[in-house]
Design a protein around this motif. Structure first.
Motif, PDB file in Angstrom:
ATOM      1  N   PRO A   1      56.765  84.427  26.600  1.00 27.84           N
ATOM      2  CA  PRO A   1      57.968  85.125  27.234  1.00 27.84           C
ATOM      3  C   PRO A   1      58.329  86.331  26.605  1.00 27.84           C
ATOM      4  O   PRO A   1      58.329  86.757  25.680  1.00 27.84           O
ATOM      5  CB  PRO A   1      59.070  84.074  27.231  1.00 27.84           C
ATOM      6  CG  PRO A   1      58.633  83.373  25.769  1.00 27.84           C
ATOM      7  CD  PRO A   1      57.282  83.386  25.695  1.00 27.84           C
ATOM      8  N   ARG A   2      58.968  87.083  27.687  1.00 29.32           N
ATOM      9  CA  ARG A   2      59.420  88.541  27.424  1.00 29.32           C
ATOM     10  C   ARG A   2      60.892  88.303  26.666  1.00 29.32           C
ATOM     11  O   ARG A   2      61.400  87.306  26.873  1.00 29.32           O
ATOM     12  CB  ARG A   2      59.443  89.569  28.428  1.00 29.32           C
ATOM     13  CG  ARG A   2      58.422  89.443  29.330  1.00 29.32           C
ATOM     14  CD  ARG A   2      57.354  90.656  28.300  1.00 29.32           C
ATOM     15  NE  ARG A   2      56.297  91.312  29.144  1.00 29.32           N
ATOM     16  CZ  ARG A   2      54.923  90.881  29.255  1.00 29.32           C
ATOM     17  NH1 ARG A   2      54.801  89.666  28.582  1.00 29.32           N
ATOM     18  NH2 ARG A   2      53.871  91.372  29.784  1.00 29.32           N
ATOM     19  N   PRO A   3      61.279  89.614  26.006  1.00 29.05           N
ATOM     20  CA  PRO A   3      62.710  88.924  25.352  1.00 29.05           C
ATOM     21  C   PRO A   3      63.807  88.730  26.226  1.00 29.05           C
ATOM     22  O   PRO A   3      64.665  88.192  26.144  1.00 29.05           O
ATOM     23  CB  PRO A   3      63.055  90.434  24.529  1.00 29.05           C
ATOM     24  CG  PRO A   3      61.560  91.117  24.301  1.00 29.05           C
ATOM     25  CD  PRO A   3      60.864  90.509  25.542  1.00 29.05           C
ATOM     26  N   TRP A   4      63.673  89.706  27.557  1.00 29.42           N
ATOM     27  CA  TRP A   4      64.575  89.341  28.411  1.00 29.42           C
ATOM     28  C   TRP A   4      64.459  88.130  29.319  1.00 29.42           C
ATOM     29  O   TRP A   4      65.399  87.774  30.114  1.00 29.42           O
ATOM     30  CB  TRP A   4      64.754  90.479  29.602  1.00 29.42           C
ATOM     31  CG  TRP A   4      63.429  90.879  30.186  1.00 29.42           C
ATOM     32  CD1 TRP A   4      62.778  90.522  31.359  1.00 29.42           C
ATOM     33  CD2 TRP A   4      62.431  91.732  29.742  1.00 29.42           C
ATOM     34  NE1 TRP A   4      61.712  90.696  31.623  1.00 29.42           N
ATOM     35  CE2 TRP A   4      61.215  91.805  30.785  1.00 29.42           C
ATOM     36  CE3 TRP A   4      62.362  92.712  28.483  1.00 29.42           C
ATOM     37  CZ2 TRP A   4      59.859  92.382  30.335  1.00 29.42           C
ATOM     38  CZ3 TRP A   4      61.119  93.261  28.624  1.00 29.42           C
ATOM     39  CH2 TRP A   4      60.025  93.090  29.393  1.00 29.42           C
ATOM     40  N   GLU A   5      63.352  87.238  29.364  1.00 29.75           N
ATOM     41  CA  GLU A   5      63.135  86.134  29.841  1.00 29.75           C
ATOM     42  C   GLU A   5      63.651  84.926  29.290  1.00 29.75           C
ATOM     43  O   GLU A   5      63.740  84.779  28.064  1.00 29.75           O
ATOM     44  CB  GLU A   5      61.691  85.890  30.131  1.00 29.75           C
ATOM     45  CG  GLU A   5      60.849  86.907  31.338  1.00 29.75           C
ATOM     46  CD  GLU A   5      59.506  86.810  31.195  1.00 29.75           C
ATOM     47  OE1 GLU A   5      58.846  87.114  32.020  1.00 29.75           O
ATOM     48  OE2 GLU A   5      59.158  86.185  30.309  1.00 29.75           O
ATOM     49  N   ASP A   6      64.271  83.920  30.014  1.00 27.71           N
ATOM     50  CA  ASP A   6      64.664  82.580  29.609  1.00 27.71           C
ATOM     51  C   ASP A   6      63.377  81.758  28.842  1.00 27.71           C
ATOM     52  O   ASP A   6      62.278  81.479  29.828  1.00 27.71           O
ATOM     53  CB  ASP A   6      65.255  81.875  30.419  1.00 27.71           C
ATOM     54  CG  ASP A   6      65.807  80.736  29.611  1.00 27.71           C
ATOM     55  OD1 ASP A   6      66.187  80.444  28.550  1.00 27.71           O
ATOM     56  OD2 ASP A   6      66.202  79.679  30.632  1.00 27.71           O
ATOM     57  N   SER A   7      63.228  81.594  27.730  1.00 24.70           N
ATOM     58  CA  SER A   7      61.857  80.839  26.981  1.00 24.70           C
ATOM     59  C   SER A   7      61.865  79.531  27.780  1.00 24.70           C
ATOM     60  O   SER A   7      60.333  78.935  27.936  1.00 24.70           O
ATOM     61  CB  SER A   7      62.077  80.732  25.795  1.00 24.70           C
ATOM     62  OG  SER A   7      62.859  79.966  25.182  1.00 24.70           O
ATOM     63  N   LYS A   8      62.818  78.638  27.904  1.00 24.59           N
ATOM     64  CA  LYS A   8      62.516  77.586  28.550  1.00 24.59           C
ATOM     65  C   LYS A   8      62.166  77.474  29.794  1.00 24.59           C
ATOM     66  O   LYS A   8      61.191  76.743  30.298  1.00 24.59           O
ATOM     67  CB  LYS A   8      63.919  76.572  28.394  1.00 24.59           C
ATOM     68  CG  LYS A   8      64.384  76.423  27.049  1.00 24.59           C
ATOM     69  CD  LYS A   8      65.632  75.415  27.077  1.00 24.59           C
ATOM     70  CE  LYS A   8      65.869  75.158  25.517  1.00 24.59           C
ATOM     71  NZ  LYS A   8      67.218  74.111  25.293  1.00 24.59           N
ATOM     72  N   GLU A   9      62.670  78.345  30.895  1.00 25.32           N
ATOM     73  CA  GLU A   9      62.406  78.505  32.060  1.00 25.32           C
ATOM     74  C   GLU A   9      60.834  79.004  32.065  1.00 25.32           C
ATOM     75  O   GLU A   9      60.106  78.453  32.997  1.00 25.32           O
ATOM     76  CB  GLU A   9      63.206  79.559  32.534  1.00 25.32           C
ATOM     77  CG  GLU A   9      62.881  79.795  34.168  1.00 25.32           C
ATOM     78  CD  GLU A   9      63.769  80.908  34.723  1.00 25.32           C
ATOM     79  OE1 GLU A   9      63.453  81.764  35.684  1.00 25.32           O
ATOM     80  OE2 GLU A   9      65.133  80.748  34.319  1.00 25.32           O
ATOM     81  N   TYR A  10      60.446  79.899  31.427  1.00 28.53           N
ATOM     82  CA  TYR A  10      59.064  80.413  31.439  1.00 28.53           C
ATOM     83  C   TYR A  10      58.141  79.224  30.983  1.00 28.53           C
ATOM     84  O   TYR A  10      57.113  79.113  31.537  1.00 28.53           O
ATOM     85  CB  TYR A  10      58.991  81.592  30.417  1.00 28.53           C
ATOM     86  CG  TYR A  10      57.868  82.152  30.187  1.00 28.53           C
ATOM     87  CD1 TYR A  10      57.258  82.856  31.492  1.00 28.53           C
ATOM     88  CD2 TYR A  10      56.664  81.925  29.218  1.00 28.53           C
ATOM     89  CE1 TYR A  10      55.929  83.720  31.375  1.00 28.53           C
ATOM     90  CE2 TYR A  10      55.507  82.337  29.382  1.00 28.53           C
ATOM     91  CZ  TYR A  10      55.172  83.347  30.456  1.00 28.53           C
ATOM     92  OH  TYR A  10      53.582  83.589  30.305  1.00 28.53           O
ATOM     93  N   GLN A  11      58.582  78.371  29.970  1.00 26.70           N
ATOM     94  CA  GLN A  11      57.650  77.208  29.530  1.00 26.70           C
ATOM     95  C   GLN A  11      57.363  76.183  30.598  1.00 26.70           C
ATOM     96  O   GLN A  11      56.489  75.868  30.849  1.00 26.70           O
ATOM     97  CB  GLN A  11      58.180  76.840  28.211  1.00 26.70           C
ATOM     98  CG  GLN A  11      58.104  77.595  27.083  1.00 26.70           C
ATOM     99  CD  GLN A  11      58.950  76.792  25.941  1.00 26.70           C
ATOM    100  OE1 GLN A  11      59.670  75.876  25.928  1.00 26.70           O
ATOM    101  NE2 GLN A  11      58.840  77.328  24.706  1.00 26.70           N
ATOM    102  N   GLU A  12      58.485  76.091  31.222  1.00 28.99           N
ATOM    103  CA  GLU A  12      58.580  74.978  32.582  1.00 28.99           C
ATOM    104  C   GLU A  12      57.718  75.628  33.516  1.00 28.99           C
ATOM    105  O   GLU A  12      56.548  74.882  34.137  1.00 28.99           O
ATOM    106  CB  GLU A  12      59.933  74.886  33.298  1.00 28.99           C
ATOM    107  CG  GLU A  12      60.858  74.149  32.118  1.00 28.99           C
ATOM    108  CD  GLU A  12      62.279  74.105  32.545  1.00 28.99           C
ATOM    109  OE1 GLU A  12      62.326  74.464  33.901  1.00 28.99           O
ATOM    110  OE2 GLU A  12      63.020  73.293  32.126  1.00 28.99           O
TER     111      GLU A  12
END
Length: 89
Positions: free
Chosen positions: A66-77
């Motif tokens: 994930p990029r720094p501005w992206e939510d990591s949990k959302e990206y993982q999902e």
């Protein structure tokens, strides 16, 4: 006059303590020193090369984090849902 001469000797002692302390800090741990030793360096490189040969480098996947501005949990999902779609297809 006594203050100037005495200060000079005192300052010399304090700086000597400083340099002695730096020498003590620079000494390496024996295990680390073996890794840094130039004669043993080729042996370490050969071991690492052997480890790389054991791995299968033909079947790897590039996974973007994930990029720094992206939510990591959302990206993982999102990544999990994409993987599930690819495995189902």
């Amino acid at each position: 006059m006594l203050l100037v001469v005495g200060g000079s000797f005192g300052l010399r002692e304090f700086t000597q303590i400083r340099y002695d302390a730096q020498k003590i800090r620079k000494k390496l741990d024996p295990a680390l020193e073996a890794k840094v030793n130039v004669q043993k360096q080729s042996v370490i490189l050969e071991e690492e090369y052997g480890k790389l040969q054991e791995k299968n480098l033909d079947e790897w996947k590039n996974i973007r984090g994930p990029r720094p501005w992206e939510d990591s949990k959302e990206y993982q999902e999102q990544q999990r849902s994409r993987q599930n779609k690819q495995t189902e297809a």
